[in-house]
Design an enzyme around this catalytic site. Structure first.
Site, PDB file in Angstrom:
ATOM      1  N   LYS B  45      32.467  39.289  37.727  1.00  0.00           N
ATOM      2  CA  LYS B  45      32.562  40.303  38.784  1.00  0.00           C
ATOM      3  C   LYS B  45      33.400  39.774  39.947  1.00  0.00           C
ATOM      4  O   LYS B  45      33.246  38.630  40.367  1.00  0.00           O
ATOM      5  CB  LYS B  45      31.167  40.696  39.268  1.00  0.00           C
ATOM      6  CG  LYS B  45      31.182  41.879  40.230  1.00  0.00           C
ATOM      7  CD  LYS B  45      29.764  42.378  40.472  1.00  0.00           C
ATOM      8  CE  LYS B  45      29.687  43.280  41.701  1.00  0.00           C
ATOM      9  NZ  LYS B  45      30.130  44.644  41.464  1.00  0.00           N
ATOM     10  N   CYS B 135      40.133  48.729  42.091  1.00  0.00           N
ATOM     11  CA  CYS B 135      38.937  49.421  42.590  1.00  0.00           C
ATOM     12  C   CYS B 135      39.309  50.499  43.593  1.00  0.00           C
ATOM     13  O   CYS B 135      39.988  50.231  44.577  1.00  0.00           O
ATOM     14  CB  CYS B 135      37.984  48.425  43.237  1.00  0.00           C
ATOM     15  SG  CYS B 135      36.922  47.679  42.024  1.00  0.00           S
ATOM     16  N   LYS B 173      45.089  43.773  36.888  1.00  0.00           N
ATOM     17  CA  LYS B 173      44.309  44.973  36.539  1.00  0.00           C
ATOM     18  C   LYS B 173      44.758  46.140  37.404  1.00  0.00           C
ATOM     19  O   LYS B 173      44.753  46.059  38.632  1.00  0.00           O
ATOM     20  CB  LYS B 173      42.817  44.706  36.747  1.00  0.00           C
ATOM     21  CG  LYS B 173      41.928  45.868  36.293  1.00  0.00           C
ATOM     22  CD  LYS B 173      40.474  45.434  36.239  1.00  0.00           C
ATOM     23  CE  LYS B 173      39.549  46.557  35.840  1.00  0.00           C
ATOM     24  NZ  LYS B 173      38.162  46.097  35.732  1.00  0.00           N
TER      25      LYS B 173
END
Lengths: 448, 425
Positions: B45, B135, B173
């Site tokens: 994470k 995110c 990402k």
């Protein structure tokens, strides 16, 4: 009615397989519980949520492997297990909607393996040790499969012509077709297990020879025929043994001598139900199950009882046969004594007590005995091991008998009302006994 | 048994199944449990300056009785100090040296900040880095996550900074909250990324409470957009993977993410160009044990086709993914209804009648009094709608109608027209 062709139809599997869409729908309905109660309720601890998930993802090979890994006779068990009392009875959805059809999903996956000739397992690397197994029924085959995977040379000795035991000979075709059981046998033979059929221990081969030739012996013989009723007239033509009756329908062309006849079955266990439904499907006009207690004390499963009633089998409670009447050497009638229930026996079942002077006669053509099975006492005694009335004594966890080289599993250790003699329990015994043998033989190797 | 090990831009892994950076990879306890269950790798994470989270954080979408068909969250990156995470990562890598451990990173837009965190995580022996430019909530408002992922220049710059010090492969990402992911993927590649991973979550509002008139989920009376994931996002993710896989300017391996729930989904991503997959929602729904069927199913799939290594299927379907202008205009399929399995729900008829090309007739059979459905093949445009709405798999088959005409794409047609036009003048 009654040309043999019609009868053949009566012996086709009654429960239809799931249709492909049905199987997917049902598999997707499974919640995939963690620590699922269905696994705990399965004597062989099949990882049920896993095999169902694999059906949902189209991994049918993996699904069949998950089932058969835990239970070497998992295809038969998919058909004969009392799932309502085991996995499906434990399903959490019983409380929320309807339980998952676990048995039928298991059948869906194992049928795929059968239809696709899937080789599910490989034999282990030869460890140079030899084990003899007596009896090629569910317990013996299960043990053989496990031992072969662990690298043992396994020889199974079987008295009958084919392997599979109860699954091959003793369960009516309309519940378990013989080819299913024989596929399981082939799976086990494919691992190099030698199955020597038509061979009786104590007749064709002596117990001493096995003890001398093998590192370990597993006694997994089932049970024998139905004992006599010990009443007058038992020698008459038309007095049958329930086990033999079922066996004949699985091994010989169906006979039509029951067509239109009156049949009574003595006893109310699962074998009695099988014999009764078999008789009905052989064309008998009237089939009655006679039981000396009442429906509450019957040992057959509820679904078997319902099935028999659907087949038109009649039940007569609180009667016991006291005399079989004949004419020209054939059964003609049966004298019954009315019973009443008295004090509970050791198992807690109320004891039937005859009502004196209540005898009456009914007209019958066939009397089928289904009052239990005989035990192979002579076989047990040939090995000189401890037993109680034909039930071999074993140490609970190790399946070891009083002879450290001899282990026992399945029917031969069931008894004393401890548990039902289910196929799935026998399979579990076999599996565990195999690991116990492996542990025992591995321990020997280790330096002290 | 097929060889399931993968090599993603130099990162080795015993199998292609990794846990994505998310709540399931929040601690050593969890990641070690995952490795014991069989996961080949885990992306820890996201590390960065520890944040404060809110409650509640997750919402699920139930569709047609299936729970967690979609899922969203408003949870942010790690809430633990870096030292604590590093210590647990170190322990995990020592206990599971052969499993893949990737550090997901997110820091502010500063060269020193990137240098510092990269050095720290590489010191404990991670197998690779994943830069979180994806995110969409919370961190984006602070100029991180998808705030970076929406700007090719920022991506390129930050990847360059990371590559200045990184010793291990760098995965970038990407966020799907962008018009065309190829532009950010190319920027990552230009910045020196060794691989890209996609997709991160999609901006979403999961629902509105009909009684309280509040967003779902809400935090003390207010809600905010969250990151959407789960089975529902798979087609979006798969398209983005495929677009990047066939783009020569991207040119780096891809780690596929987005709605992967079982081995079949994984195979689709692999065929469309992913070298491995990352999973989160399915694990959150069912626990780490789902990896057992993923591995087993993938292995059986390969074995049944005689394919020795999972790497042999990577990208095998990419050449079949193209632009509309290259599709053959002369190819034709029509619907055929198999009467023996048709259950006469008539959904195909009404779908075609109301919303497509009116070519499925209901014919009453006077002899039996039953109805049957018949496709007028001349009028059928082969749109698939009937076979899509049909509830019984295989009952409506789309059958190819051989054409006398040679294959002709729109681009070829226009080119030919233009050529003819030139000749005429």
């Amino acid at each position: 009615m009654g040309v043999p062709n019609d009868l053949q139809n009566n012996f086709r599997e009654v429960v239809p397989a799931l249709k492909p869409k049905e199987a997917i729908d049902e598999a997707n309905r499974c919640l995939y519980c963690y620590d699922a109660p269905c696994i705990k309720a399965c004597p062989t601890s099949i990882d049920i949520p896993s095999f169902i998930k694999k059906i949902a993802t189209g991994n049918l090979y993996g699904s069949a492997r998950t089932i058969m890994d835990s239970n070497p006779v998992g295809a038969s068990c998919a058909r004969v297990c009392p799932t309502e009392e085991l996995c499906e009875g434990a399903c959490v959805l019983n409380h929320a909607s309807k339980p998952i059809m676990i048995g039928l999903l298991q059948r869906h996956a194992t049928d795929w393996a059968i239809q696709n000739n899937a080789a599910l397992f490989k034999k282990g690397e030869d460890n140079g040790k030899k084990v003899a197994i007596i009896g090629a029924g569910p317990a013996g085959l299960s043990a053989a499969r496990e031992l072969a995977r662990l690298g043992y040379q396994v020889t199974v000795y079987e008295a009958k012509e084919k392997a599979g035991g109860l699954n091959t000979y003793g369960i009516v075709s309309f519940r378990l077709p013989q080819e299913i059981s024989l596929w399981e046998v082939e799976q086990i033979e494919a691992l190099g297990v030698k199955i020597q059929t038509n061979t009786r221990i104590g007749v064709d081969i002596q117990a001493e020879e096995l003890l001398a030739d093998y590192d370990s012996v597993l006694l997994a013989a089932g049970m024998g025929n139905v004992p006599n009723l010990q009443i007058e007239g038992e020698e008459l033509e038309g007095v049958l043994d329930a086990i033999s009756l079922v066996e004949e329908t699985k091994t010989k062309p169906l006979a039509n001598d029951m067509v239109g006849k009156k049949v009574v079955v003595i006893g109310a266990g699962n074998t009695a139900i099988d014999a009764a439904t078999c008789s009905k499907r052989l064309g008998a006009e009237i089939v009655q199950i006679l039981y000396r207690r009442t429906a509450n004390e019957m040992s057959c499963y509820q679904f078997e009882y319902e099935f028999a009633k659907q087949d038109g089998v009649e039940f007569r409670w609180l009667v016991a046969p006291s005399r079989i009447l004949g004419e020209n050497g054939r059964v003609k009638g049966l004298e019954l004594t009315k019973m009443e229930l008295g004090e509970p026996d050791a198992k807690g079942r109320k004891r039937p007590v005859p009502i004196s002077g209540s005898e009456f006669v009914i007209e019958v053509d066939f009397v089928v005995k289904a009052i239990g099975q005989e035990r192979h006492v002579s076989l047990i005694e040939a090995f000189g091991i401890q037993h109680q009335k034909g039930v071999v004594s074993v140490q609970d966890a190790t399946y070891r008998t009083s002879n450290p080289k001899v282990f026992a599993a399945g029917d031969i250790i069931f008894g004393g009302g401890k548990t039902d003699a289910m196929v799935v329990d026998a399979a579990n015994h076999g599996k565990r006994a195999a690991h116990a043998i492996h542990n025992a033989l591995s321990d020997q190797k280790q330096p002290v | 048994m097929a060889d399931l090990s993968i090599n993603l831009a130099g990162i080795q892994s015993p199998n292609p199944f990794w846990l994505a950076s998310a709540p399931p990879t929040n601690s050593g306890y969890q990641v070690q449990r995952a490795f014991e269950a069989g996961w080949g790798g885990a992306v820890w994470k996201t590390l960065g300056e520890p944040i404060i989270n809110v409650t509640s954080r997750f919402a699920g979408l139930t569709f047609g009785g299936q729970r967690v068909f979609g899922f969203n969250n408003i949870e942010l990156i790690t809430d633990k100090p870096l030292e604590v995470n590093l210590k647990e990562m170190d322990e995990t890598k020592k206990r599971f040296p052969k499993h893949t451990l990737i550090a997901s990173l997110m820091v502010e837009h500063k060269q020193e900040a990137w240098h510092e965190i990269v050095k720290k995580v590489e010191a404990i022996g991670v197998d690779g880095l994943e830069l979180n430019f994806g995110c969409p909530h919370g961190m984006a408002e602070r100029g991180m996550g998808s705030a970076v992922g929406q700007h090719p220049d920022l991506i390129r710059q930050q990847v360059e900074w990371v590559k200045e010090v990184a010793q291990t492969p760098v995965i970038v990402k990407l966020t799907p909250n962008i018009t065309d992911i190829r532009f950010t993927a190319r920027a990552a590649s230009q910045g020196g990324a060794d691989a890209i991973s996609m997709i991160n979550t999609i901006n979403s509002l999961m629902g509105v409470d009909l009684d309280k008139w509040l967003p779902i989920p809400h935090v003390d009376g207010k809600g905010a957009h969250g990151g959407y994931c789960g089975p529902a996002v798979k087609p979006i993710a798969l398209n983005m993977v495929a677009e990047c896989a066939r783009d020569a300017q991207v040119g780096v391996p891809i780690s596929g993410i987005g709605g992967i729930s079982n081995w079949r989904d994984a195979v689709e991503f692999l065929l469309m160009g992913a070298t491995g997959v990352q999973v989160c929602t399915a694990a959150m729904h069912h626990g780490f044990r789902i990896v057992e069927d993923m591995i087993d199913g993938l292995n059986n799939y390969l074995d049944q086709r005689g394919i020795a290594s999972v790497m042999d299927i990577v990208g095998k379907a990419v050449p079949t993914y193209s632009d509309w202008g290259h599709l053959n205009l002369n190819y034709k399929v029509v619907a055929r209804i198999h009467e023996e399995t048709c259950i006469n729900c008539n959904k195909c008829h009404i779908a075609c009648e109301d919303t497509s090309h009116q070519c499925i007739d209901i014919i009453a059979d006077e002899a039996t009094g039953k109805e049957r459905l018949v496709v007028r093949e001349d009028d059928c445009v082969g749109c698939n709608l009937c076979s899509i709405v049909c509830p019984v798999e295989g009952t409506i088959e789309m059958v190819e109608i051989p054409s006398d005409l040679p294959p002709l794409s729109w681009n070829q047609r226009q080119a030919a027209l233009a050529a003819n036009g030139t000749n005429e003048t």
